[in-house]
Design a protein around this motif. Sequence first.
Motif, PDB file in Angstrom:
ATOM      1  N   ARG A 118      22.333  55.848  26.650  1.00 57.70           N
ATOM      2  CA  ARG A 118      23.292  56.812  27.176  1.00 57.70           C
ATOM      3  C   ARG A 118      23.249  56.867  28.703  1.00 57.70           C
ATOM      4  O   ARG A 118      24.294  56.915  29.376  1.00 57.70           O
ATOM      5  CB  ARG A 118      23.006  58.199  26.592  1.00 57.70           C
ATOM      6  CG  ARG A 118      23.382  58.361  25.112  1.00 57.70           C
ATOM      7  CD  ARG A 118      23.203  59.796  24.657  1.00 57.70           C
ATOM      8  NE  ARG A 118      23.739  60.010  23.321  1.00 57.70           N
ATOM      9  CZ  ARG A 118      23.040  59.905  22.211  1.00 57.70           C
ATOM     10  NH1 ARG A 118      21.747  59.583  22.279  1.00 57.70           N
ATOM     11  NH2 ARG A 118      23.601  60.111  21.028  1.00 57.70           N
TER      12      ARG A 118
ATOM     13  N   THR B 290      29.146  54.482  26.941  1.00 54.08           N
ATOM     14  CA  THR B 290      30.433  55.164  26.803  1.00 54.08           C
ATOM     15  C   THR B 290      30.787  55.356  25.336  1.00 54.08           C
ATOM     16  O   THR B 290      31.310  56.398  24.930  1.00 54.08           O
ATOM     17  CB  THR B 290      31.535  54.363  27.515  1.00 54.08           C
ATOM     18  OG1 THR B 290      31.180  54.209  28.896  1.00 54.08           O
ATOM     19  CG2 THR B 290      32.876  55.070  27.403  1.00 54.08           C
ATOM     20  N   LEU B 291      30.505  54.352  24.503  1.00 50.95           N
ATOM     21  CA  LEU B 291      30.792  54.438  23.068  1.00 50.95           C
ATOM     22  C   LEU B 291      30.035  55.597  22.434  1.00 50.95           C
ATOM     23  O   LEU B 291      30.607  56.389  21.664  1.00 50.95           O
ATOM     24  CB  LEU B 291      30.420  53.119  22.393  1.00 50.95           C
ATOM     25  CG  LEU B 291      30.640  53.041  20.878  1.00 50.95           C
ATOM     26  CD1 LEU B 291      32.116  53.212  20.539  1.00 50.95           C
ATOM     27  CD2 LEU B 291      30.124  51.720  20.330  1.00 50.95           C
TER      28      LEU B 291
ATOM     29  N   GLU C  62      31.557  58.933  23.597  1.00 58.11           N
ATOM     30  CA  GLU C  62      32.824  59.228  22.944  1.00 58.11           C
ATOM     31  C   GLU C  62      32.611  59.681  21.501  1.00 58.11           C
ATOM     32  O   GLU C  62      33.281  60.606  21.006  1.00 58.11           O
ATOM     33  CB  GLU C  62      33.728  57.988  22.979  1.00 58.11           C
ATOM     34  CG  GLU C  62      34.278  57.647  24.352  1.00 58.11           C
ATOM     35  CD  GLU C  62      35.259  58.692  24.844  1.00 58.11           C
ATOM     36  OE1 GLU C  62      35.939  59.320  24.007  1.00 58.11           O
ATOM     37  OE2 GLU C  62      35.328  58.898  26.066  1.00 58.11           O
TER      38      GLU C  62
ATOM     39  N   ALA D 241      31.309  63.211  21.568  1.00 55.60           N
ATOM     40  CA  ALA D 241      32.349  64.172  21.934  1.00 55.60           C
ATOM     41  C   ALA D 241      33.314  64.410  20.784  1.00 55.60           C
ATOM     42  O   ALA D 241      33.709  65.552  20.506  1.00 55.60           O
ATOM     43  CB  ALA D 241      33.100  63.652  23.170  1.00 55.60           C
ATOM     44  N   LEU D 242      33.683  63.346  20.074  1.00 48.31           N
ATOM     45  CA  LEU D 242      34.603  63.484  18.949  1.00 48.31           C
ATOM     46  C   LEU D 242      33.962  64.292  17.823  1.00 48.31           C
ATOM     47  O   LEU D 242      34.607  65.148  17.200  1.00 48.31           O
ATOM     48  CB  LEU D 242      35.029  62.103  18.447  1.00 48.31           C
ATOM     49  CG  LEU D 242      36.047  62.063  17.301  1.00 48.31           C
ATOM     50  CD1 LEU D 242      37.336  62.783  17.705  1.00 48.31           C
ATOM     51  CD2 LEU D 242      36.339  60.621  16.896  1.00 48.31           C
TER      52      LEU D 242
ATOM     53  N   GLY E   8      29.218  55.426  15.436  1.00 48.34           N
ATOM     54  CA  GLY E   8      28.924  55.033  16.812  1.00 48.34           C
ATOM     55  C   GLY E   8      27.557  54.412  16.938  1.00 48.34           C
ATOM     56  O   GLY E   8      27.360  53.393  17.636  1.00 48.34           O
TER      57      GLY E   8
END
Length: 418
Positions: free
Chosen positions: A345, A353-354, A357, A360-361, A405
Amino acid sequence: MRFKFVHAADLHLDTPFRGIPADSSLLSLFQQATFRAFSRVVDLCLREHVAFLLLAGDLFDAKDRSVRARLALRRELDRLHVAGIQTFIVHGNHDPLSGDTGALGLPGSVKVFGADWEEVEVRREGRALCRVQGISYPEVEVRENLSSRFRRTAPDFTVGLLHANLGGVEGHANYAPCTVEDLGARGLDYWALGHVHTRAEYALANGAVAVYPGNPQGRHVNEPGERGCVLVEVEEGRTRRRFVPVDRVRWHRLEVPLVGLGSLDGLVAAVTEQVDASCAQELDGHVVRLTLTERGPLHRELSRPEALQQLEADLREQLSRRHPPVLLESLRDASRPELDLQTVRLAGGFTGTLLAEADALAADPEALETVWKEDAELRSLRQRLSRLGVDALEKPRPEWVEQAGLRVVEQLHEEDET
Protein backbone atom coordinates in the motif's frame (compact mmCIF):
# COMPACT_ATOMS: atom_id res chain seq x y z
CA MET A 1 -38.74 -41.50 42.93
CA ARG A 2 -35.25 -41.46 41.43
CA PHE A 3 -34.60 -43.12 38.08
CA LYS A 4 -32.46 -42.85 34.96
CA PHE A 5 -32.99 -43.12 31.23
CA VAL A 6 -30.93 -42.72 28.07
CA HIS A 7 -31.97 -40.46 25.21
CA ALA A 8 -30.55 -41.15 21.74
CA ALA A 9 -31.62 -40.14 18.25
CA ASP A 10 -30.71 -40.30 14.59
CA LEU A 11 -28.92 -43.65 14.63
CA HIS A 12 -28.99 -43.81 10.81
CA LEU A 13 -28.10 -47.49 10.96
CA ASP A 14 -26.24 -48.73 7.88
CA THR A 15 -25.65 -45.22 6.56
CA PRO A 16 -23.58 -44.99 3.34
CA PHE A 17 -20.69 -42.84 4.54
CA ARG A 18 -19.98 -39.86 2.32
CA GLY A 19 -16.35 -39.08 1.55
CA ILE A 20 -15.11 -42.67 1.94
CA PRO A 21 -13.75 -44.09 -1.34
CA ALA A 22 -15.37 -47.39 -2.32
CA ASP A 23 -11.93 -48.95 -2.81
CA SER A 24 -10.61 -47.82 0.59
CA SER A 25 -9.21 -50.55 2.80
CA LEU A 26 -10.99 -48.82 5.68
CA LEU A 27 -14.46 -49.03 4.12
CA SER A 28 -15.60 -52.01 6.22
CA LEU A 29 -14.57 -50.17 9.39
CA PHE A 30 -16.90 -47.32 8.48
CA GLN A 31 -19.73 -49.61 7.43
CA GLN A 32 -19.76 -51.05 10.95
CA ALA A 33 -19.51 -47.70 12.75
CA THR A 34 -23.24 -46.91 13.14
CA PHE A 35 -23.91 -50.42 14.46
CA ARG A 36 -21.05 -50.26 16.94
CA ALA A 37 -22.12 -46.81 18.15
CA PHE A 38 -25.64 -48.06 18.85
CA SER A 39 -24.25 -51.10 20.62
CA ARG A 40 -22.40 -48.71 22.92
CA VAL A 41 -25.67 -46.87 23.62
CA VAL A 42 -27.14 -50.17 24.77
CA ASP A 43 -23.99 -50.91 26.80
CA LEU A 44 -24.53 -47.60 28.60
CA CYS A 45 -28.15 -48.50 29.38
CA LEU A 46 -27.08 -51.82 30.88
CA ARG A 47 -24.17 -50.35 32.80
CA GLU A 48 -26.28 -47.57 34.34
CA HIS A 49 -29.32 -49.81 35.02
CA VAL A 50 -31.65 -47.30 33.39
CA ALA A 51 -35.40 -47.65 33.40
CA PHE A 52 -35.76 -47.14 29.66
CA LEU A 53 -34.17 -46.02 26.40
CA LEU A 54 -35.67 -43.30 24.19
CA LEU A 55 -34.99 -43.34 20.45
CA ALA A 56 -36.17 -40.09 18.85
CA GLY A 57 -36.47 -41.01 15.18
CA ASP A 58 -34.34 -41.83 12.14
CA LEU A 59 -33.21 -45.18 13.49
CA PHE A 60 -32.62 -46.17 9.88
CA ASP A 61 -30.94 -44.18 7.15
CA ALA A 62 -33.57 -44.80 4.51
CA LYS A 63 -37.29 -45.46 4.25
CA ASP A 64 -36.42 -48.84 2.71
CA ARG A 65 -34.66 -50.25 5.76
CA SER A 66 -31.83 -52.64 4.97
CA VAL A 67 -32.13 -56.20 6.31
CA ARG A 68 -28.77 -55.78 8.03
CA ALA A 69 -29.95 -52.66 9.86
CA ARG A 70 -33.22 -54.25 11.00
CA LEU A 71 -31.47 -57.35 12.32
CA ALA A 72 -28.90 -55.24 14.16
CA LEU A 73 -31.65 -53.19 15.79
CA ARG A 74 -33.46 -56.34 16.89
CA ARG A 75 -30.31 -57.84 18.44
CA GLU A 76 -29.58 -54.74 20.50
CA LEU A 77 -33.17 -54.31 21.67
CA ASP A 78 -33.18 -57.97 22.69
CA ARG A 79 -30.28 -57.22 25.03
CA LEU A 80 -32.35 -54.53 26.74
CA HIS A 81 -35.41 -56.77 26.87
CA VAL A 82 -33.50 -59.51 28.67
CA ALA A 83 -32.31 -56.93 31.23
CA GLY A 84 -35.85 -55.67 31.83
CA ILE A 85 -35.21 -52.27 30.22
CA GLN A 86 -38.00 -50.77 28.14
CA THR A 87 -37.48 -48.97 24.83
CA PHE A 88 -39.65 -46.20 23.39
CA ILE A 89 -39.36 -45.36 19.69
CA VAL A 90 -40.72 -42.74 17.32
CA HIS A 91 -39.97 -42.74 13.60
CA GLY A 92 -38.87 -39.66 11.65
CA ASN A 93 -38.44 -38.51 8.08
CA HIS A 94 -35.72 -41.04 7.19
CA ASP A 95 -37.66 -44.01 8.54
CA PRO A 96 -41.39 -43.16 8.44
CA LEU A 97 -44.00 -45.74 9.39
CA SER A 98 -44.87 -46.25 5.72
CA GLY A 99 -41.47 -47.87 5.18
CA ASP A 100 -42.05 -50.65 7.73
CA THR A 101 -42.75 -53.95 5.96
CA GLY A 102 -43.61 -55.71 9.21
CA ALA A 103 -41.14 -58.47 8.36
CA LEU A 104 -39.27 -58.15 11.66
CA GLY A 105 -40.88 -58.26 15.08
CA LEU A 106 -39.54 -56.41 18.11
CA PRO A 107 -39.39 -57.56 21.74
CA GLY A 108 -42.43 -57.01 23.95
CA SER A 109 -40.55 -54.40 25.98
CA VAL A 110 -40.42 -52.07 22.94
CA LYS A 111 -43.12 -49.46 22.35
CA VAL A 112 -43.25 -47.95 18.86
CA PHE A 113 -45.50 -44.90 18.79
CA GLY A 114 -47.86 -44.69 15.83
CA ALA A 115 -49.03 -41.80 13.68
CA ASP A 116 -51.44 -40.64 16.40
CA TRP A 117 -50.35 -39.14 19.69
CA GLU A 118 -50.15 -41.66 22.52
CA GLU A 119 -49.09 -41.73 26.14
CA VAL A 120 -47.66 -44.70 28.04
CA GLU A 121 -47.40 -44.98 31.81
CA VAL A 122 -44.06 -46.43 32.96
CA ARG A 123 -44.36 -48.42 36.16
CA ARG A 124 -41.83 -49.90 38.54
CA GLU A 125 -42.62 -52.21 41.45
CA GLY A 126 -46.31 -51.53 41.02
CA ARG A 127 -45.89 -47.75 41.18
CA ALA A 128 -46.10 -45.11 38.45
CA LEU A 129 -42.58 -43.99 37.56
CA CYS A 130 -43.28 -41.50 34.78
CA ARG A 131 -45.17 -41.03 31.52
CA VAL A 132 -43.81 -41.08 27.97
CA GLN A 133 -45.70 -39.48 25.10
CA GLY A 134 -44.82 -39.79 21.42
CA ILE A 135 -45.88 -39.66 17.79
CA SER A 136 -44.22 -41.00 14.62
CA TYR A 137 -44.08 -39.70 11.07
CA PRO A 138 -46.52 -41.60 8.83
CA GLU A 139 -44.65 -40.38 5.73
CA VAL A 140 -41.36 -38.70 4.92
CA GLU A 141 -42.64 -35.13 4.92
CA VAL A 142 -44.51 -33.87 7.96
CA ARG A 143 -45.09 -30.11 7.95
CA GLU A 144 -47.52 -30.00 10.88
CA ASN A 145 -46.40 -28.75 14.29
CA LEU A 146 -46.76 -32.12 16.01
CA SER A 147 -45.85 -30.68 19.41
CA SER A 148 -49.34 -29.15 19.60
CA ARG A 149 -50.78 -32.65 20.11
CA PHE A 150 -48.83 -33.23 23.33
CA ARG A 151 -50.28 -32.33 26.73
CA ARG A 152 -49.74 -33.06 30.38
CA THR A 153 -52.31 -35.52 31.69
CA ALA A 154 -51.06 -36.18 35.23
CA PRO A 155 -48.62 -34.79 37.82
CA ASP A 156 -46.11 -37.58 37.10
CA PHE A 157 -42.81 -36.71 35.41
CA THR A 158 -43.68 -36.59 31.69
CA VAL A 159 -41.46 -37.02 28.65
CA GLY A 160 -42.32 -35.94 25.11
CA LEU A 161 -40.59 -38.01 22.41
CA LEU A 162 -40.56 -36.14 19.11
CA HIS A 163 -38.64 -35.86 15.84
CA ALA A 164 -38.82 -32.16 14.99
CA ASN A 165 -37.04 -29.02 13.86
CA LEU A 166 -37.02 -26.71 16.86
CA GLY A 167 -36.57 -23.07 15.92
CA GLY A 168 -35.98 -23.73 12.21
CA VAL A 169 -32.40 -25.00 12.52
CA GLU A 170 -30.64 -24.56 9.17
CA GLY A 171 -29.23 -27.58 7.37
CA HIS A 172 -32.17 -29.76 8.36
CA ALA A 173 -35.52 -30.08 6.58
CA ASN A 174 -38.16 -28.05 8.39
CA TYR A 175 -40.28 -31.05 9.38
CA ALA A 176 -42.65 -30.93 12.36
CA PRO A 177 -41.54 -27.32 13.00
CA CYS A 178 -41.99 -25.88 16.47
CA THR A 179 -40.65 -23.19 18.77
CA VAL A 180 -39.33 -23.12 22.32
CA GLU A 181 -42.57 -21.38 23.29
CA ASP A 182 -44.60 -24.19 21.71
CA LEU A 183 -42.81 -26.84 23.77
CA GLY A 184 -42.96 -24.81 26.97
CA ALA A 185 -46.70 -24.34 26.61
CA ARG A 186 -47.37 -28.09 26.63
CA GLY A 187 -46.30 -28.41 30.30
CA LEU A 188 -44.06 -31.48 29.90
CA ASP A 189 -40.87 -31.98 31.91
CA TYR A 190 -38.43 -33.30 29.30
CA TRP A 191 -38.60 -33.13 25.51
CA ALA A 192 -36.53 -35.91 23.94
CA LEU A 193 -35.93 -34.55 20.45
CA GLY A 194 -34.40 -35.93 17.29
CA HIS A 195 -33.70 -34.68 13.74
CA VAL A 196 -30.96 -32.09 14.41
CA HIS A 197 -27.58 -33.82 14.55
CA THR A 198 -25.84 -31.18 16.66
CA ARG A 199 -26.13 -31.53 20.43
CA ALA A 200 -28.20 -28.76 22.04
CA GLU A 201 -30.33 -27.98 25.09
CA TYR A 202 -33.15 -25.45 25.48
CA ALA A 203 -34.42 -24.26 28.85
CA LEU A 204 -38.22 -24.18 29.09
CA ALA A 205 -40.65 -22.80 31.65
CA ASN A 206 -40.80 -24.26 35.17
CA GLY A 207 -37.43 -26.00 34.93
CA ALA A 208 -38.34 -28.17 31.95
CA VAL A 209 -35.82 -28.78 29.16
CA ALA A 210 -35.76 -29.77 25.50
CA VAL A 211 -32.71 -31.76 24.39
CA TYR A 212 -31.12 -32.80 21.12
CA PRO A 213 -28.49 -35.47 21.89
CA GLY A 214 -27.07 -35.25 18.36
CA ASN A 215 -26.39 -38.41 16.39
CA PRO A 216 -24.36 -41.25 17.96
CA GLN A 217 -22.05 -41.53 14.95
CA GLY A 218 -20.88 -38.72 12.66
CA ARG A 219 -21.53 -39.54 9.01
CA HIS A 220 -19.47 -36.96 7.10
CA VAL A 221 -17.01 -34.11 7.53
CA ASN A 222 -19.79 -31.66 8.43
CA GLU A 223 -20.53 -33.73 11.54
CA PRO A 224 -17.15 -33.47 13.29
CA GLY A 225 -16.19 -34.05 16.90
CA GLU A 226 -17.65 -36.23 19.62
CA ARG A 227 -21.02 -37.86 18.94
CA GLY A 228 -23.16 -39.73 21.42
CA CYS A 229 -26.27 -39.80 23.59
CA VAL A 230 -27.54 -38.28 26.83
CA LEU A 231 -27.84 -40.05 30.19
CA VAL A 232 -30.62 -38.43 32.20
CA GLU A 233 -31.12 -38.81 35.95
CA VAL A 234 -34.50 -37.75 37.35
CA GLU A 235 -34.99 -36.89 40.98
CA GLU A 236 -37.85 -34.90 42.53
CA GLY A 237 -39.09 -33.98 39.07
CA ARG A 238 -35.77 -32.40 38.00
CA THR A 239 -33.19 -33.74 35.58
CA ARG A 240 -29.42 -33.98 35.56
CA ARG A 241 -28.05 -34.64 32.10
CA ARG A 242 -24.68 -36.02 31.01
CA PHE A 243 -23.52 -36.35 27.44
CA VAL A 244 -21.78 -39.67 26.78
CA PRO A 245 -19.72 -40.13 23.57
CA VAL A 246 -20.33 -43.45 21.82
CA ASP A 247 -18.98 -42.82 18.30
CA ARG A 248 -16.43 -45.27 16.92
CA VAL A 249 -15.17 -43.23 13.97
CA ARG A 250 -14.65 -39.51 14.39
CA TRP A 251 -14.53 -36.76 11.77
CA HIS A 252 -12.22 -33.75 12.03
CA ARG A 253 -11.59 -30.49 10.19
CA LEU A 254 -8.06 -29.43 10.99
CA GLU A 255 -6.14 -26.32 9.96
CA VAL A 256 -2.37 -26.28 9.53
CA PRO A 257 -0.87 -22.75 9.34
CA LEU A 258 2.10 -22.39 7.00
CA VAL A 259 3.62 -19.65 9.16
CA GLY A 260 7.21 -20.53 9.99
CA LEU A 261 7.22 -23.73 7.93
CA GLY A 262 10.11 -23.63 5.48
CA SER A 263 10.27 -27.26 4.35
CA LEU A 264 7.99 -30.10 3.34
CA ASP A 265 9.39 -32.16 6.20
CA GLY A 266 8.33 -29.42 8.58
CA LEU A 267 4.86 -29.38 7.06
CA VAL A 268 4.46 -33.15 7.43
CA ALA A 269 5.61 -32.87 11.05
CA ALA A 270 3.04 -30.12 11.68
CA VAL A 271 0.30 -32.29 10.19
CA THR A 272 1.37 -35.21 12.37
CA GLU A 273 1.31 -33.01 15.46
CA GLN A 274 -2.22 -31.82 14.66
CA VAL A 275 -3.45 -35.38 14.09
CA ASP A 276 -1.81 -36.60 17.32
CA ALA A 277 -3.51 -33.86 19.31
CA SER A 278 -6.97 -34.38 17.78
CA CYS A 279 -7.37 -38.10 17.08
CA ALA A 280 -8.12 -40.13 20.19
CA GLN A 281 -6.44 -43.50 20.50
CA GLU A 282 -9.45 -45.37 21.89
CA LEU A 283 -11.57 -45.08 18.75
CA ASP A 284 -11.68 -47.42 15.76
CA GLY A 285 -10.61 -44.75 13.29
CA HIS A 286 -10.68 -41.13 12.24
CA VAL A 287 -11.38 -39.11 9.09
CA VAL A 288 -9.59 -35.79 8.62
CA ARG A 289 -10.00 -32.86 6.27
CA LEU A 290 -6.80 -30.81 6.33
CA THR A 291 -6.72 -27.17 5.25
CA LEU A 292 -3.47 -25.26 4.84
CA THR A 293 -3.87 -21.66 6.02
CA GLU A 294 -2.10 -18.32 6.46
CA ARG A 295 1.03 -17.06 4.72
CA GLY A 296 4.28 -18.95 4.41
CA PRO A 297 7.18 -19.71 2.05
CA LEU A 298 5.72 -23.15 1.22
CA HIS A 299 2.75 -21.57 -0.52
CA ARG A 300 4.80 -21.08 -3.67
CA GLU A 301 6.12 -24.66 -3.55
CA LEU A 302 2.62 -26.08 -3.18
CA SER A 303 1.32 -23.92 -6.04
CA ARG A 304 3.43 -25.85 -8.54
CA PRO A 305 1.49 -28.20 -10.85
CA GLU A 306 0.35 -31.39 -9.06
CA ALA A 307 2.35 -30.52 -5.92
CA LEU A 308 -0.71 -30.43 -3.67
CA GLN A 309 -2.08 -33.68 -5.13
CA GLN A 310 1.25 -35.43 -4.57
CA LEU A 311 1.43 -34.18 -0.98
CA GLU A 312 -2.15 -35.34 -0.41
CA ALA A 313 -1.36 -38.82 -1.73
CA ASP A 314 1.73 -39.12 0.47
CA LEU A 315 -0.09 -37.96 3.60
CA ARG A 316 -3.03 -40.27 2.88
CA GLU A 317 -0.73 -43.28 2.75
CA GLN A 318 1.14 -42.32 5.92
CA LEU A 319 -1.98 -41.58 7.96
CA SER A 320 -3.72 -44.80 6.92
CA ARG A 321 -0.91 -46.80 8.57
CA ARG A 322 -1.48 -45.25 11.98
CA HIS A 323 -3.21 -47.02 14.88
CA PRO A 324 -6.05 -46.30 14.91
CA PRO A 325 -6.03 -45.58 11.18
CA VAL A 326 -6.68 -42.04 9.94
CA LEU A 327 -8.31 -41.52 6.55
CA LEU A 328 -7.43 -38.25 4.84
CA GLU A 329 -10.72 -37.04 3.34
CA SER A 330 -9.01 -34.21 1.46
CA LEU A 331 -6.13 -31.73 1.60
CA ARG A 332 -7.12 -28.17 0.77
CA ASP A 333 -4.95 -25.12 0.23
CA ALA A 334 -6.27 -21.84 1.64
CA SER A 335 -2.80 -20.45 2.25
CA ARG A 336 -1.38 -17.22 0.82
CA PRO A 337 2.02 -16.17 -0.49
CA GLU A 338 4.29 -14.21 1.82
CA LEU A 339 3.34 -10.63 1.17
CA ASP A 340 3.53 -7.47 3.31
CA LEU A 341 0.30 -5.72 2.33
CA GLN A 342 1.16 -2.58 4.25
CA THR A 343 4.38 -2.25 2.27
CA VAL A 344 2.43 -2.74 -0.97
CA ARG A 345 0.00 0.00 0.00
CA LEU A 346 2.75 2.46 0.92
CA ALA A 347 4.72 1.72 -2.26
CA GLY A 348 1.83 2.91 -4.43
CA GLY A 349 2.07 2.00 -8.08
CA PHE A 350 -0.49 -0.23 -9.76
CA THR A 351 -0.80 -2.80 -6.97
CA GLY A 352 -0.96 -0.18 -4.24
CA THR A 353 -3.64 1.72 -6.13
CA LEU A 354 -5.57 -1.53 -6.74
CA LEU A 355 -5.68 -2.31 -3.02
CA ALA A 356 -6.69 1.25 -2.18
CA GLU A 357 -9.54 1.17 -4.71
CA ALA A 358 -10.77 -2.19 -3.43
CA ASP A 359 -10.69 -0.93 0.17
CA ALA A 360 -12.57 2.24 -0.79
CA LEU A 361 -15.25 0.35 -2.72
CA ALA A 362 -15.76 -2.12 0.11
CA ALA A 363 -16.19 0.75 2.56
CA ASP A 364 -18.80 2.55 0.42
CA PRO A 365 -22.11 0.63 0.45
CA GLU A 366 -23.77 2.91 -2.10
CA ALA A 367 -20.92 2.63 -4.60
CA LEU A 368 -20.79 -1.13 -4.11
CA GLU A 369 -24.55 -1.40 -4.68
CA THR A 370 -24.23 0.62 -7.89
CA VAL A 371 -21.51 -1.65 -9.25
CA TRP A 372 -23.52 -4.71 -8.28
CA LYS A 373 -26.65 -3.53 -10.11
CA GLU A 374 -25.17 -1.78 -13.14
CA ASP A 375 -22.16 -3.91 -14.11
CA ALA A 376 -23.22 -5.93 -17.16
CA GLU A 377 -20.97 -8.92 -16.44
CA LEU A 378 -22.17 -9.27 -12.85
CA ARG A 379 -25.78 -8.99 -13.98
CA SER A 380 -25.20 -11.69 -16.59
CA LEU A 381 -23.55 -13.92 -13.99
CA ARG A 382 -26.55 -13.64 -11.67
CA GLN A 383 -28.88 -14.53 -14.52
CA ARG A 384 -26.84 -17.63 -15.43
CA LEU A 385 -26.77 -18.75 -11.82
CA SER A 386 -30.52 -18.28 -11.58
CA ARG A 387 -31.09 -20.47 -14.65
CA LEU A 388 -28.96 -23.16 -13.01
CA GLY A 389 -31.12 -23.04 -9.91
CA VAL A 390 -28.49 -21.29 -7.77
CA ASP A 391 -29.80 -18.51 -5.55
CA ALA A 392 -27.57 -15.50 -6.07
CA LEU A 393 -27.37 -13.07 -3.16
CA GLU A 394 -29.44 -9.93 -3.57
CA LYS A 395 -26.80 -7.71 -2.01
CA PRO A 396 -23.02 -7.78 -2.52
CA ARG A 397 -20.67 -8.41 0.37
CA PRO A 398 -17.85 -5.92 1.03
CA GLU A 399 -15.44 -8.76 1.86
CA TRP A 400 -15.81 -10.07 -1.69
CA VAL A 401 -14.25 -6.89 -3.04
CA GLU A 402 -11.45 -6.96 -0.47
CA GLN A 403 -10.68 -10.60 -1.25
CA ALA A 404 -10.77 -10.00 -5.00
CA GLY A 405 -8.31 -7.13 -4.73
CA LEU A 406 -6.04 -9.19 -2.52
CA ARG A 407 -6.11 -12.18 -4.87
CA VAL A 408 -5.13 -10.02 -7.86
CA VAL A 409 -2.22 -8.47 -5.96
CA GLU A 410 -1.05 -11.90 -4.81
CA GLN A 411 -1.23 -13.25 -8.36
CA LEU A 412 0.78 -10.30 -9.70
CA HIS A 413 3.32 -10.79 -6.90
CA GLU A 414 3.78 -14.46 -7.81
CA GLU A 415 4.12 -13.66 -11.52
CA ASP A 416 6.84 -11.11 -10.74
CA GLU A 417 8.83 -13.78 -8.88
CA THR A 418 8.77 -16.30 -11.73
